[in-house]
Scaffold this motif. Structure first.
Motif, short mmCIF file in Angstrom:
data_model
loop_
_atom_site.label_atom_id
_atom_site.label_comp_id
_atom_site.label_asym_id
_atom_site.label_seq_id
_atom_site.Cartn_x
_atom_site.Cartn_y
_atom_site.Cartn_z
N VAL A 105 89.75 89.27 44.02
CA VAL A 105 90.04 88.64 42.73
C VAL A 105 89.59 87.19 42.81
O VAL A 105 89.88 86.50 43.79
CB VAL A 105 91.55 88.70 42.39
CG1 VAL A 105 91.83 88.02 41.05
CG2 VAL A 105 92.05 90.14 42.38
N ASP A 106 88.88 86.70 41.80
CA ASP A 106 88.47 85.30 41.75
C ASP A 106 88.33 84.90 40.29
O ASP A 106 87.26 85.01 39.69
CB ASP A 106 87.16 85.10 42.51
CG ASP A 106 86.83 83.62 42.73
OD1 ASP A 106 87.64 82.77 42.29
OD2 ASP A 106 85.78 83.32 43.32
N LYS A 107 89.42 84.44 39.71
CA LYS A 107 89.48 84.09 38.30
C LYS A 107 89.53 82.57 38.13
O LYS A 107 89.85 81.84 39.07
CB LYS A 107 90.72 84.72 37.64
CG LYS A 107 90.70 86.24 37.64
CD LYS A 107 91.96 86.80 36.98
CE LYS A 107 91.95 88.32 36.97
NZ LYS A 107 93.19 88.87 36.34
N PRO A 108 89.24 82.07 36.94
CA PRO A 108 89.31 80.63 36.70
C PRO A 108 90.73 80.09 36.91
O PRO A 108 91.71 80.81 36.76
CB PRO A 108 88.89 80.50 35.23
CG PRO A 108 88.11 81.73 34.94
CD PRO A 108 88.73 82.81 35.77
N GLY A 109 90.79 78.80 37.26
CA GLY A 109 92.09 78.14 37.37
C GLY A 109 92.58 77.92 38.78
O GLY A 109 93.68 77.38 38.97
N THR A 110 91.80 78.33 39.78
CA THR A 110 92.24 78.09 41.16
C THR A 110 92.16 76.61 41.50
O THR A 110 91.36 75.86 40.94
CB THR A 110 91.39 78.89 42.16
OG1 THR A 110 90.03 78.55 42.00
CG2 THR A 110 91.57 80.39 41.94
N ALA A 111 92.99 76.19 42.44
CA ALA A 111 93.00 74.80 42.88
C ALA A 111 91.79 74.52 43.77
O ALA A 111 91.31 75.41 44.46
CB ALA A 111 94.29 74.50 43.64
N PRO A 112 91.29 73.29 43.76
CA PRO A 112 90.21 72.95 44.70
C PRO A 112 90.72 72.97 46.13
O PRO A 112 91.91 72.81 46.38
CB PRO A 112 89.81 71.54 44.26
CG PRO A 112 91.02 70.98 43.61
CD PRO A 112 91.70 72.14 42.93
N GLY A 113 89.80 73.15 47.05
CA GLY A 113 90.19 73.10 48.46
C GLY A 113 89.52 74.18 49.27
O GLY A 113 88.85 75.08 48.75
N LEU A 114 89.69 74.09 50.58
CA LEU A 114 89.20 75.06 51.53
C LEU A 114 90.38 75.90 52.05
O LEU A 114 91.54 75.49 51.95
CB LEU A 114 88.49 74.36 52.69
CG LEU A 114 87.26 73.54 52.30
CD1 LEU A 114 86.78 72.71 53.49
CD2 LEU A 114 86.14 74.43 51.77
N ILE A 115 90.06 77.05 52.62
CA ILE A 115 91.09 77.99 53.07
C ILE A 115 91.17 77.95 54.59
O ILE A 115 90.14 78.03 55.29
CB ILE A 115 90.77 79.40 52.55
CG1 ILE A 115 90.90 79.41 51.02
CG2 ILE A 115 91.69 80.43 53.19
CD1 ILE A 115 90.39 80.67 50.36
N PHE A 116 92.39 77.86 55.11
CA PHE A 116 92.65 77.70 56.53
C PHE A 116 93.43 78.91 57.05
O PHE A 116 94.55 79.18 56.59
CB PHE A 116 93.47 76.43 56.79
CG PHE A 116 92.72 75.16 56.50
CD1 PHE A 116 92.32 74.31 57.52
CD2 PHE A 116 92.40 74.79 55.19
CE1 PHE A 116 91.62 73.15 57.26
CE2 PHE A 116 91.70 73.63 54.92
CZ PHE A 116 91.30 72.81 55.96
#
Length: 496
Positions: free
Chosen positions: A36-47
């Motif tokens: 799932v990848d919809k609009p509205g996600t927060a900026p940043g990288l995943i750890f």
């Protein structure tokens, strides 16, 4: 408490579900799937920090991994063996600068089918690491007073001290609790260390303050772990207002607020001795990572599972935010975050509040991480506000997962490799950990000192960028460019 999956023990770092790079042949992080990848996600990288249990196949290498939202690796620090792990990998601030922190060691249950300690315990020799923006280790921290550094929590405070959990087994007669005479209790402590001097400045011993009889894990379970009863299983600690600590104990089904000065428990939420009455659907069990959300709300990852591998779950795992009323001493559901499809998570997991109000959830022993709009959803409508979902391959898992903004500035040079294809050359460029590389310049020539620019600028594509040039070299070099086209890194000259 960790519960082991079933499967066969093996490791294949070059599995098709793991990355392989021409310019970085020693790196094999896991590949992931974006559901799932919809609009509205927060900026940043995943750890994340991938590993698996002894009985399962490890896909790729264990180690600390930063990814972008498309699942492309940004930085990977592989460990030399699948029997060594990192956990609680995230960004923090130390002395006013961003750093990376993580635990490193061996988790019981990953190195043997019949471990010597309860599943999820750290083996002796574990420690914590602090790395700067250049990916250099600037501090190594270990527990004191004969305790082992625990994998669940390591926090740098605003005072530049380290607050963390530690564990050791202590002899105990468990007969009054329904166990064996010559047994042990897995005792936990909360320790705080001055990061400059290494001095222990705070110590709180759980066994001195919490009655083991209140555990939801029967003492008879010690028979399965060398007679060690993991009655508490502390898995988070956070500083609160007025010199207090918020401490979560999974096997007590309870969250405690303690006074740091006196060590006294001020109140307990959940468990057998709860000071709060829990409203409809507000009860939780086998939970992880309790965090304050202001003065009157607490978030947690509600596992709702499991006392043992054969125990049925109490319910679906969920992210949970509770509203506390300190006058009436009640706790009510404020928000819930369910996965689609439903997940039943025997161990691990976390809920993180993001700067834009979204909630980021690592699903622990289940190989997923997700992002939600703040309003959340319900068990009956799990797609509501469910805007991002990633799945790891196979039975890979990460104890926690985080989303942070991070600028990585490696001091080591970029990597380059070349494969000649007739009169053309395929040039491969990568720079492990560089978040500022936006493009690449490619140079080639007849000697080490006679290089000319063949490609002035080509966009970076994922971790490794492939550029085909009309040249046989045989000497090649790549230069990393930032968003303004400035050279920020130069590889060694390679000869094909």
């Amino acid at each position: 408490m960790f519960n082991k999956p079933r499967g066969s023990s093996s490791q294949n770092p070059e599995n098709r579900d793991a990355w392989s790079f021409v310019s970085a042949p020693d790196l094999h992080p896991m590949k992931v799937t974006i559901n799932v990848d919809k609009p509205g996600t927060a900026p940043g990288l995943i750890f994340v920090a991938a590993y698996t249990f002894f009985s399962a196949e490890m896909i790729g290498q264990t180690g600390a991994l930063i990814m972008d939202q498309k699942g492309n690796p940004v930085w990977f620090r592989p460990l030399p063996s699948r029997y060594i792990q990192n956990t609680d990998f995230r960004t923090q601030m130390y002395r006013g600068k961003p750093v990376l922190t993580m635990w490193q060691g061996t988790i019981s249950g990953t190195q043997s089918e019949n471990p010597n300690l309860p599943y999820g315990d750290p083996e002796p020799g574990a420690f914590f690491l602090i790395l700067d923006q250049n990916y250099k280790t600037i501090k190594t921290v270990a527990a004191q007073k004969g305790y082992t550094s625990d994998l669940h929590e390591f926090t740098i405070t605003s005072r530049n001290t380290a607050l963390f959990i530690a564990v050791k087994k202590v002899p105990a007669d468990l007969r009054s609790y329904g166990g064996l005479k010559n047994g042990y209790i897995n005792n936990y402590s909360i320790q705080e260390i001055d990061l400059v001097t290494g001095k222990l400045i705070f110590f709180w011993n759980v066994l001195d303050h919490v009655n083991p009889a209140d555990s939801m894990l029967p003492a008879s379970s010690a028979k399965e772990s060398n007679n060690i009863w993991d009655c508490y299983h502390v898995n988070s600690v956070e500083e609160g207002p007025n010199n207090t600590l918020l401490i979560n104990m999974r096997n007590m089904w309870a969250i405690y607020n303690i006074d740091k000065e006196t060590g006294r428990i001020l109140w307990q939420l959940g468990g057998k001795q709860s000071d709060f009455t829990l409203g409809p659907s507000a009860d939780f069990s086998w939970q992880h990572i309790a965090r304050y959300r202001g003065l009157n709300r607490i978030s947690l990852f509600d596992n709702a599972c499991c006392a043992s591998p054969d125990s049925p779950p109490e319910g679906q795992a969920r992210g949970l935010i509770l509203q506390l009323n300190f006058k009436r001493m009640t706790a009510e559901v404020d928000r819930t975050y369910y996965h689609d499809p439903p997940l039943f998570v025997p161990s691990q997991g976390n809920v993180q509040e993001l700067p834009n109000g979204n909630q980021f959830i690592g699903w622990g022993q289940e190989p997923y991480l997700s992002e939600y709009r703040n309003a959340g959803n319900t068990m009956y409508d799990p797609t509501l506000n469910f805007i991002y979902d990633m799945r790891f391959p196979g039975e890979n898992l990460s104890y926690r997962a985080f989303k942070n903004e991070w600028t990585g500035l490696p001091l080591y040079p970029p990597d380059a490799a070349v494969i000649i294809n007739g009169k053309c050359a395929d040039v491969y460029a990568s720079w492990n950990g560089s978040t500022e590389t936006a493009g690449w310049q490619v140079l080639a020539g007849p000697s080490h000192d006679e290089l000319t620019v063949l490609v002035n600028s080509t966009p970076r594509t994922g971790f490794e960028t492939k550029v085909t040039v009309y040249s046989a070299g045989p000497y090649f070099q790549v230069k990393a460019l930032n968003a303004k086209g400035k050279v920020i890194g130069v590889s060694k000259v390679v000869m094909c």
